[in-house]
Scaffold this motif. Structure first.
Motif, mmCIF file in Angstrom:
data_model
loop_
_atom_site.group_PDB
_atom_site.id
_atom_site.type_symbol
_atom_site.label_atom_id
_atom_site.label_comp_id
_atom_site.label_asym_id
_atom_site.label_seq_id
_atom_site.Cartn_x
_atom_site.Cartn_y
_atom_site.Cartn_z
ATOM 1 N N ASN A 67 0.827 -1.202 0.000
ATOM 2 C CA ASN A 67 0.000 0.000 0.000
ATOM 3 C C ASN A 67 0.868 1.261 0.000
ATOM 4 O OD1 ASN A 67 -2.649 1.453 0.518
ATOM 5 N ND2 ASN A 67 -1.472 2.103 2.307
ATOM 6 N N GLY A 68 0.505 2.221 -0.860
ATOM 7 C CA GLY A 68 1.233 3.484 -0.892
ATOM 8 C C GLY A 68 0.997 4.225 -2.188
ATOM 9 N N THR A 69 1.585 5.388 -2.292
ATOM 10 C CA THR A 69 1.489 6.184 -3.514
ATOM 11 C C THR A 69 2.080 5.392 -4.672
ATOM 12 O OG1 THR A 69 1.617 8.249 -2.271
ATOM 13 C CG2 THR A 69 2.175 8.341 -4.612
ATOM 14 N N GLY A 70 1.278 5.207 -5.717
ATOM 15 C CA GLY A 70 1.749 4.368 -6.807
ATOM 16 C C GLY A 70 0.904 4.523 -8.061
ATOM 17 N N PRO A 71 1.247 3.763 -9.109
ATOM 18 C CA PRO A 71 2.252 2.706 -9.051
ATOM 19 C C PRO A 71 3.682 3.247 -9.076
ATOM 20 C CG PRO A 71 1.376 2.870 -11.264
ATOM 21 C CD PRO A 71 0.591 3.822 -10.422
ATOM 22 N N ARG A 72 4.501 2.683 -8.214
ATOM 23 C CA ARG A 72 5.947 2.898 -8.211
ATOM 24 C C ARG A 72 6.601 1.557 -7.886
ATOM 25 N NH1 ARG A 72 7.363 6.820 -3.695
ATOM 26 N NH2 ARG A 72 5.550 5.806 -2.727
ATOM 27 N N LEU A 73 7.836 1.396 -8.301
ATOM 28 C CA LEU A 73 8.563 0.174 -7.959
ATOM 29 C C LEU A 73 9.174 0.345 -6.573
ATOM 30 C CD1 LEU A 73 9.634 -2.622 -8.772
ATOM 31 C CD2 LEU A 73 11.609 -1.470 -9.795
ATOM 32 N N HIS A 74 8.784 -0.524 -5.661
ATOM 33 C CA HIS A 74 9.367 -0.490 -4.321
ATOM 34 C C HIS A 74 10.766 -1.097 -4.337
ATOM 35 C CE1 HIS A 74 10.121 -1.546 -0.105
ATOM 36 N NE2 HIS A 74 9.261 -0.601 0.203
ATOM 37 N N HIS A 75 10.877 -2.321 -4.871
ATOM 38 C CA HIS A 75 12.216 -2.912 -4.980
ATOM 39 C C HIS A 75 12.239 -4.050 -5.983
ATOM 40 C CE1 HIS A 75 10.561 -5.560 -1.687
ATOM 41 N NE2 HIS A 75 11.191 -6.502 -2.386
ATOM 42 N N THR A 76 13.451 -4.364 -6.408
ATOM 43 C CA THR A 76 13.774 -5.549 -7.186
ATOM 44 C C THR A 76 14.658 -6.429 -6.317
ATOM 45 O OG1 THR A 76 13.715 -4.316 -9.276
ATOM 46 C CG2 THR A 76 14.915 -6.407 -9.270
ATOM 47 N N ALA A 77 14.366 -7.730 -6.278
ATOM 48 C CA ALA A 77 15.089 -8.622 -5.369
ATOM 49 C C ALA A 77 15.932 -9.641 -6.120
ATOM 50 C CB ALA A 77 14.112 -9.351 -4.455
ATOM 51 N N PHE A 78 17.093 -9.955 -5.537
ATOM 52 C CA PHE A 78 17.977 -10.988 -6.053
ATOM 53 C C PHE A 78 18.186 -12.068 -4.999
ATOM 54 C CE2 PHE A 78 18.940 -7.486 -8.849
ATOM 55 C CZ PHE A 78 19.081 -8.124 -10.077
ATOM 56 N N TRP A 79 18.102 -13.309 -5.446
ATOM 57 C CA TRP A 79 18.328 -14.466 -4.591
ATOM 58 C C TRP A 79 19.828 -14.729 -4.493
ATOM 59 C CZ3 TRP A 79 15.168 -17.910 -1.907
ATOM 60 C CH2 TRP A 79 15.764 -19.092 -1.485
ATOM 61 N N VAL A 80 20.304 -14.973 -3.260
ATOM 62 C CA VAL A 80 21.724 -15.266 -3.034
ATOM 63 C C VAL A 80 21.840 -16.602 -2.296
ATOM 64 C CG1 VAL A 80 22.338 -12.827 -3.007
ATOM 65 C CG2 VAL A 80 21.816 -13.986 -0.843
ATOM 66 N N PRO A 81 23.051 -17.204 -2.286
ATOM 67 C CA PRO A 81 23.178 -18.558 -1.742
ATOM 68 C C PRO A 81 22.825 -18.693 -0.262
ATOM 69 C CG PRO A 81 25.072 -18.040 -3.127
ATOM 70 C CD PRO A 81 24.294 -16.766 -2.959
ATOM 71 N N THR A 82 23.347 -17.808 0.608
ATOM 72 C CA THR A 82 23.177 -17.989 2.050
ATOM 73 C C THR A 82 23.096 -16.631 2.746
ATOM 74 O OG1 THR A 82 25.516 -17.893 2.712
ATOM 75 C CG2 THR A 82 24.710 -20.012 1.875
ATOM 76 N N PRO A 83 22.607 -16.597 3.987
ATOM 77 C CA PRO A 83 22.656 -15.353 4.768
ATOM 78 C C PRO A 83 24.069 -14.811 4.940
ATOM 79 C CG PRO A 83 21.117 -16.878 5.783
ATOM 80 C CD PRO A 83 21.827 -17.644 4.693
ATOM 81 N N LEU A 84 25.079 -15.674 4.945
ATOM 82 C CA LEU A 84 26.448 -15.199 5.113
ATOM 83 C C LEU A 84 26.887 -14.324 3.945
ATOM 84 C CD1 LEU A 84 28.293 -18.286 6.627
ATOM 85 C CD2 LEU A 84 27.646 -16.156 7.780
ATOM 86 N N ASN A 85 26.357 -14.580 2.749
ATOM 87 C CA ASN A 85 26.670 -13.705 1.622
ATOM 88 C C ASN A 85 26.171 -12.295 1.880
ATOM 89 O OD1 ASN A 85 25.934 -16.622 0.191
ATOM 90 N ND2 ASN A 85 27.792 -15.648 -0.570
ATOM 91 N N ILE A 86 25.034 -12.181 2.543
ATOM 92 C CA ILE A 86 24.478 -10.868 2.873
ATOM 93 C C ILE A 86 25.354 -10.160 3.899
ATOM 94 C CG2 ILE A 86 22.500 -9.715 3.948
ATOM 95 C CD1 ILE A 86 20.702 -11.800 2.610
ATOM 96 N N ILE A 87 25.825 -10.894 4.895
ATOM 97 C CA ILE A 87 26.732 -10.303 5.887
ATOM 98 C C ILE A 87 28.012 -9.832 5.214
ATOM 99 C CG2 ILE A 87 28.021 -10.704 8.011
ATOM 100 C CD1 ILE A 87 24.937 -10.695 8.310
ATOM 101 N N ASP A 88 28.540 -10.645 4.285
ATOM 102 C CA ASP A 88 29.746 -10.250 3.548
ATOM 103 C C ASP A 88 29.503 -8.965 2.753
ATOM 104 O OD1 ASP A 88 31.177 -12.396 4.481
ATOM 105 O OD2 ASP A 88 30.872 -13.630 2.700
ATOM 106 N N LEU A 89 28.308 -8.841 2.159
ATOM 107 C CA LEU A 89 28.002 -7.631 1.392
ATOM 108 C C LEU A 89 27.967 -6.406 2.302
ATOM 109 C CD1 LEU A 89 27.229 -6.289 -1.304
ATOM 110 C CD2 LEU A 89 24.833 -6.725 -0.697
ATOM 111 N N CYS A 90 27.413 -6.554 3.493
ATOM 112 C CA CYS A 90 27.410 -5.433 4.444
ATOM 113 C C CYS A 90 28.832 -4.975 4.747
ATOM 114 C CB CYS A 90 26.693 -5.829 5.733
ATOM 115 S SG CYS A 90 24.916 -6.041 5.586
#
Length: 326
Positions: free
Chosen positions: A203-226
């Protein structure tokens, strides 16, 4: 308003989401972000355009970056089952009164450009140039090691209307948030490919794209990106997370590219292949719906989004709001 029953026999067969086309104001800066930091692979480029794919993808691209005076989204694209489905889609959208056009897109076969119930630009194709597999070329794995594009999430001024429209073309609801006072949908997650979502609506002012998502192998990849973003000049681009969603059960991180296009890095959701799978309902006031654990979402997450080229968004009439971080 109850969610519609799954439409198991839509007028044409969409397989999955495919790719997004971003207008970016500084092509070199965007290229550095998506390639050097996130780890997407360049499949072609020139002075005005960069084509990118993730590691498990065989299609030519899942993202297009084109140089533009202003940041925007050109279109969201979806792949259909075969060539005949394109003609069925053309006939259906035309019968509903939507503008339809056959357009030429590099590295794609016949492509149908049209709009949804809010005028949001969407495109459909069957054929895209195939590339050799690179999923076992581990020397190429960089950044967060993105494996594939996973979903789009769009701000919608009327989520009930969005769900009803996309139900007609076969998108099935997996989870949803209902405002108990108005009985209206505040958000919904819908799919074609058998994950939690290919296309979600917030819900919100739109249409607008909120986000595009990419699947990664594990949560540790996300920590590495941070760690990587925090030490390469992108710490301010980390908007929310890491954490785990209640809805979808996914481990997540939200980041902003140099133009403010929001990207979710995502893993660990679940399969929804059974066509009769019951949707999961969440109360808008349940704090664990958006964040099973982790800090609540900041206000920017509910207000900031990417505009579609040439389309003026309108405000939502549903004023209900979830928990927002100070």
């Amino acid at each position: 308003m109850p969610i519609p029953a799954p439409n198991l026999y839509p007028p044409f067969n969409i397989i999955r989401l495919s790719h997004v086309d971003f207008g970016v104001t500084d092509l070199a800066a965007s290229k550095a972000f998506y390639v050097d930091t996130l780890g997407l692979q360049i499949t072609d480029e020139d002075a005005n355009t960069v084509y990118l794919r993730a590691m498990e993808e065989r299609g030519h691209h899942c993202m297009v970056l084109h140089k533009s005076p202003e940041a925007h989204v050109k279109a969201l694209s979806f792949k259909v089952y075969d060539e005949a489905e394109l003609d069925k889609a053309h006939a259906w959208f035309a019968a509903q009164g939507h503008a339809v056009a056959w357009v030429t897109r590099p590295y794609q076969g016949r492509t149908l450009a049209t709009t949804d119930c809010f005028g949001m630009p969407v495109e459909f194709y069957f054929q895209m140039k195939r590339l050799e597999p690179i999923h076992q070329k581990y020397a190429l794995y960089k950044g967060v090691k993105p494996l594939r594009i996973d979903h789009f999430n769009c701000f919608s001024p009327d989520v009930d209307k969005a769900v009803g429209f996309y139900n007609q073309i076969g998108f099935r609801v997996t989870e949803y948030t209902e405002d108990e006072d108005s009985k209206r949908l505040w958000a919904a997650w819908t799919h074609r490919k058998g994950g939690v979502h290919d296309l979600a609506f917030t819900n919100g002012t739109g249409p607008r794209l909120h986000h595009t998502a990419f699947w990664v192998p594990t949560p540790l990849n996300i920590i590495d990106l941070c760690d990587l973003m925090a030490t390469t000049g992108y710490v301010a681009n980390i908007e929310r997370g890491p954490g785990r969603h209640g809805i979808s059960n996914a481990f997540f991180l939200y980041i902003l590219d140099p133009d403010g296009h929001r990207i979710e890095i995502y893993c660990s959701d679940y399969q929804t292949v059974d066509p009769d799978l019951e949707a999961i309902k969440w109360d808008l006031k349940d704090p664990q719906r958006q964040t099973l654990w982790g800090a609540p979402a900041p206000r920017s997450w509910f207000e900031h989004g990417s505009v579609f080229e040439g389309l003026e968004p309108v405000a939502s009439t549903l004023g209900a709001s979830p928990i927002i971080a100070p």
